[in-house]
Design an enzyme around this catalytic site. Structure first.
Site, PDB file in Angstrom:
ATOM      1  N   CYS A   1     -18.176  -0.794 -17.888  1.00 51.71           N
ATOM      2  CA  CYS A   1     -18.263  -0.607 -16.430  1.00 51.71           C
ATOM      3  C   CYS A   1     -19.460  -1.375 -15.871  1.00 51.71           C
ATOM      4  CB  CYS A   1     -18.398   0.878 -16.106  1.00 51.71           C
ATOM      5  SG  CYS A   1     -18.581   1.195 -14.322  1.00 51.71           S
TER       6      CYS A   1
ATOM      7  N   GLU B   1       0.832  -1.208   0.000  1.00 49.89           N
ATOM      8  CA  GLU B   1       0.000   0.000   0.000  1.00 49.89           C
ATOM      9  C   GLU B   1       0.868   1.261   0.000  1.00 49.89           C
ATOM     10  OE1 GLU B   1      -3.090   0.446  -0.496  1.00 49.89           O
ATOM     11  OE2 GLU B   1      -3.749  -1.626  -0.434  1.00 49.89           O
TER      12      GLU B   1
ATOM     13  N   ASP C   1      -9.941   6.893  -1.331  1.00 47.03           N
ATOM     14  CA  ASP C   1      -8.844   7.617  -1.980  1.00 47.03           C
ATOM     15  C   ASP C   1      -9.398   8.276  -3.230  1.00 47.03           C
ATOM     16  OD1 ASP C   1      -9.239   5.496  -3.687  1.00 47.03           O
ATOM     17  OD2 ASP C   1      -7.130   4.946  -3.843  1.00 47.03           O
TER      18      ASP C   1
ATOM     19  N   TYR D   1      -6.561   6.222   4.673  1.00 42.03           N
ATOM     20  CA  TYR D   1      -6.746   5.286   3.558  1.00 42.03           C
ATOM     21  C   TYR D   1      -5.966   3.989   3.789  1.00 42.03           C
ATOM     22  CZ  TYR D   1      -5.552   2.888  -0.704  1.00 42.03           C
ATOM     23  OH  TYR D   1      -5.314   1.891  -1.616  1.00 42.03           O
TER      24      TYR D   1
ATOM     25  N   CYS E   1     -16.582   3.512 -19.959  1.00 44.08           N
ATOM     26  CA  CYS E   1     -17.934   3.427 -19.399  1.00 44.08           C
ATOM     27  C   CYS E   1     -18.741   2.258 -19.954  1.00 44.08           C
ATOM     28  CB  CYS E   1     -18.687   4.736 -19.641  1.00 44.08           C
ATOM     29  SG  CYS E   1     -17.943   6.161 -18.810  1.00 44.08           S
TER      30      CYS E   1
ATOM     31  N   LEU F   1      11.960   4.434  -6.505  1.00 45.38           N
ATOM     32  CA  LEU F   1      10.543   4.640  -6.220  1.00 45.38           C
ATOM     33  C   LEU F   1      10.213   6.104  -5.936  1.00 45.38           C
ATOM     34  CD1 LEU F   1       9.765   1.536  -3.972  1.00 45.38           C
ATOM     35  CD2 LEU F   1       8.790   2.029  -6.213  1.00 45.38           C
ATOM     36  N   GLY F   2      11.233   6.884  -5.575  1.00 46.57           N
ATOM     37  CA  GLY F   2      10.985   8.295  -5.270  1.00 46.57           C
ATOM     38  C   GLY F   2      10.221   8.468  -3.963  1.00 46.57           C
ATOM     39  N   TYR F   3       9.916   9.733  -3.641  1.00 47.62           N
ATOM     40  CA  TYR F   3       9.201  10.047  -2.383  1.00 47.62           C
ATOM     41  C   TYR F   3       9.821   9.255  -1.221  1.00 47.62           C
ATOM     42  CZ  TYR F   3       5.748  11.947  -5.615  1.00 47.62           C
ATOM     43  OH  TYR F   3       5.125  12.655  -6.604  1.00 47.62           O
TER      44      TYR F   3
ATOM     45  N   GLN G   1       2.207   6.140  -4.612  1.00 47.15           N
ATOM     46  CA  GLN G   1       2.765   7.106  -5.563  1.00 47.15           C
ATOM     47  C   GLN G   1       3.406   6.434  -6.774  1.00 47.15           C
ATOM     48  OE1 GLN G   1       2.333  10.253  -5.099  1.00 47.15           O
ATOM     49  NE2 GLN G   1       1.881  10.496  -2.938  1.00 47.15           N
ATOM     50  N   THR G   2       3.170   5.136  -6.940  1.00 47.17           N
ATOM     51  CA  THR G   2       3.849   4.394  -8.004  1.00 47.17           C
ATOM     52  C   THR G   2       2.847   3.490  -8.720  1.00 47.17           C
ATOM     53  OG1 THR G   2       5.834   4.338  -6.620  1.00 47.17           O
ATOM     54  CG2 THR G   2       5.799   2.869  -8.516  1.00 47.17           C
TER      55      THR G   2
ATOM     56  N   CYS H   1     -25.099   4.462 -13.045  1.00 44.62           N
ATOM     57  CA  CYS H   1     -24.271   5.683 -13.014  1.00 44.62           C
ATOM     58  C   CYS H   1     -25.037   6.874 -13.593  1.00 44.62           C
ATOM     59  CB  CYS H   1     -22.983   5.449 -13.793  1.00 44.62           C
ATOM     60  SG  CYS H   1     -21.863   6.876 -13.775  1.00 44.62           S
TER      61      CYS H   1
END
Length: 343
Positions: free
Chosen positions: A208, A43, A144, A126, A205, A86-88, A48-49, A214
């Site tokens: 979906c 998680e 999220d 989250y 859509c 991965l950054g961050y 961010q990836t 919807c």
């Protein structure tokens, strides 16, 4: 107060979502486990990836740090090294800190309750909801951006997702749809639907499972939702570095915990006036962070005196590195690219 009919309508939509997920849910390695440690790691990585980019990183990280105790006992630099790409990087630092919390505050056992999981460093509502629902069947929506988008469109709801009350508002809405059983699957289904079908742009859509219900789709207004009034301000920032070298060696230091690129390695940001005569080539790099546009100037400073090199490094707390071992340390991406360009 919602009526029985409203409750049944909401649950009907949730049931459709679960039926779709049972057939079309993504086959991901971390979905074959209920181990909260592994779910936690995945998680955090995939916050961010993109999944296709992060899977190898996830598997390598789990292989090196297979449990909480191993991660808690690891050296900080090694954790950052396995996060490389991965950054961050603050996410890796938070994982390391939280693993030590689990060892010290929960006797090395991953906490089972949402409120306790939320106490871990770097874990927000989250992530805590995702772990507690998937691993411990707590009936809590893991809200999220996917939830905001899907729910806004299904109900043609114009509630501003940048509003401070948006999380609570959409959590209540998601809870009305959440079946009593398999809350973890419901959360994962919403993640998959938002990622694979109900995309921000060019949503699929027609395929979906919720298109009959919807309101945005049936009124031809899918792209009007979700609604967001506040735009994040992007700031420009200039950084200046000096690549101070002698022979095949150069000077680096570890950044502090404040500002960007926490605990990563960098070059000197200042040099004495006596070094200015050694300044050679300059390279300017543009780099984008989430809310910042960076312009980075790197000046090459090639010294002729080993004594000057060592004195400057020792007096200012720099480490000596070279092109053989810098790969074992974590640098910000633009500095890593600069080093690779010199090899």
């Amino acid at each position: 107060m919602k009526t029985k009919k409203q409750t049944a309508d909401f649950l009907h939509i949730g049931a459709k979502l679960l039926a779709w997920y049972k057939i079309h849910g993504r086959d991901l390695p971390f979905r074959k486990t209920k181990d909260p440690y592994k779910i936690w790691i995945c998680e955090i990585i995939f916050q961010q990836t993109r999944i296709e980019q992060g899977l190898n990183h996830y598997e390598n990280f789990i292989q090196r740090f297979p449990d909480v105790q191993t991660l808690a006992n690891a050296d900080n630099d090694e954790v950052l090294l396995y996060w490389k790409g991965l950054g961050y990087y603050s996410r890796a630092l938070n994982l390391h800190h939280a693993s030590q919390q689990i060892v010290n505050d929960f006797n090395g056992k991953f906490p089972k309750k949402y409120e306790d999981i939320l106490k871990l460093k770097g874990v927000g509502k989250y992530t805590a909801a995702a772990i507690s629902s998937i691993c411990f069947n707590e009936k809590i929506p893991a809200v999220d951006g996917n939830f905001y988008r899907v729910l806004s469109r299904v109900f043609a709801d114009d509630f501003d997702i940048s509003d401070s009350k948006a999380f609570s508002y959409f959590s209540d809405l998601a809870l009305m749809m959440m079946p009593e059983k398999n809350p973890g699957h419901y959360n994962e289904a919403m993640m998959d639907l938002g990622s694979e079908i109900c995309k921000p742009k060019n949503p699929k859509c027609e395929t979906c499972p919720l298109n009959f219900d919807c309101l945005a789709f049936n009124s031809g207004k899918v792209q009007d939702f979700p609604q967001k009034s506040k735009k994040v301000k992007i700031t420009d920032l200039e950084l200046e570095y000096f690549f101070v070298e002698f022979g095949k060696s150069f000077l680096i230091r570890q950044r502090k915990d404040d500002f960007i690129w926490k605990r990563l390695y960098e070059f000197p940001t200042e040099i004495p006036k006596s070094f200015e005569k050694y300044i050679g080539a300059q390279k300017t790099i543009s780099h984008k962070l989430t809310h910042k546009n960076l312009t980075i100037h790197i000046y090459k400073v090639k010294l002729n005196s080993k004594r000057e090199f060592q004195k400057f490094g020792e007096e200012n707390g720099f480490l000596v590195s070279d092109f053989e071992d810098f790969h074992y340390k974590s640098f910000p991406k633009p500095l890593e690219n600069y080093l690779n360009s010199l090899i």
